[in-house]
Design an enzyme around this catalytic site. Structure first.
Site, PDB file in Angstrom:
ATOM      1  CB  CYS A   1      38.916 -29.622 -48.365  1.00 19.09           C
ATOM      2  SG  CYS A   1      38.087 -31.130 -47.859  1.00 19.09           S
TER       3      CYS A   1
HETATM    4  C1  BEZ Z   1      38.986 -31.298 -43.753  1.00 13.87           C
HETATM    5  O1  BEZ Z   1      39.137 -31.000 -44.925  1.00 13.87           O
HETATM    6  O2  BEZ Z   1      39.750 -30.885 -42.886  1.00 13.87           O
HETATM    7  C2  BEZ Z   1      37.863 -32.207 -43.340  1.00 13.87           C
HETATM    8  C3  BEZ Z   1      36.705 -32.273 -44.103  1.00 13.87           C
HETATM    9  C4  BEZ Z   1      35.655 -33.091 -43.699  1.00 13.87           C
HETATM   10  C5  BEZ Z   1      35.778 -33.847 -42.552  1.00 13.87           C
HETATM   11  C6  BEZ Z   1      36.965 -33.780 -41.818  1.00 13.87           C
HETATM   12  C7  BEZ Z   1      38.012 -32.959 -42.215  1.00 13.87           C
END
Ligand code: BEZ
Length: 211
Positions: free
Chosen positions: A45
């Site tokens: 994210c």
């Molecule tokens: C991420 O942004 O890396 C992420 C967010 C939620 C679950 C898995 C990965």
């Protein structure tokens, strides 16, 4: 039922990093991209939000307003913004909506319980100036999206809206486009003065009209 292409994009009012936003007022007569991310302070994210900030000028050129959302509250988004700048070099330059009561997630079907019961998946909704849904994409949490592809689709959608053309496989800005089969040859000659080439009666290419 999940939102489908052509459906009216649900309006909402919610708090954001830029203060309270009502979607329809925020969009005005612009195009919009509403995208969800699963959770603050997560790696993928962080990269995505920085990338959208880097591309903000490209969205502006397309008269398109971007809006991020997750089920985290705005207070958390505000704490995270510094990390996004540190990690990607990009300052957040568009609003991030908080959705702790999952109002927006519910309206747009951004929680897929069989994937994750509590976090939003990576949804993208392109909304037209008529407030209709023009594109939906859903990615899993483990895959960062390609926002250059969202720009490419916006270009295609705007060509379709303005010139009655569609874009072929792997089309990119500057490539030839396809004349809608419903337009007869006579009309096509007048409408597309750069000319066209006919591969099949229903497949006619013309240079991109807005270049
Ligand atoms: C991420 O942004 O890396 C992420 C967010 C939620 C679950 C898995 C990965």
């Amino acid at each position: 039922m999940a939102l489908q292409l052509g459906d009216e994009a649900p309006n909402f009012t919610a708090d954001s990093t830029d203060g309270e936003i009502t979607l329809y007022d925020y969009l005005g007569d612009s195009w919009g991209v509403l995208f969800s991310h699963p959770k603050d302070f997560t790696p993928v994210c962080t990269t995505e939000l920085g990338e959208v900030a880097r591309l903000k000028g490209e969205f502006d050129k397309r008269k398109t307003k971007v809006l991020g959302v997750s089920v985290d509250p705005v207070s958390s988004h505000k704490d995270w913004v510094g990390d996004i700048k540190d990690a990607t070099g990009q300052a957040l330059n568009y609003p991030l909506l908080g959705d702790p009561d999952r109002k927006i997630a519910g309206l747009y079907g951004m929680i897929h319980p069989n994937a994750d019961n509590s976090l939003t998946v990576r949804s993208v909704f392109v909304i037209g100036p008529d407030k209709k849904v023009k594109l939906t994409i859903t990615y899993p949490a483990s895959t960062g999206r390609n926002f250059e592809e969202i720009l490419r689709v916006l270009d295609s959608l705007q060509l379709a809206a303005n010139y009655s053309v569609s874009t072929p496989v792997n089309w990119k800005e500057g490539d030839d486009v396809i004349i809608a089969p419903a337009i007869p040859d006579d009309e096509a000659r007048a409408k597309f003065p750069k000319g066209f080439r006919t591969v099949k009666k229903y497949l006619r290419y013309t240079p991109q009209p807005n270049r």
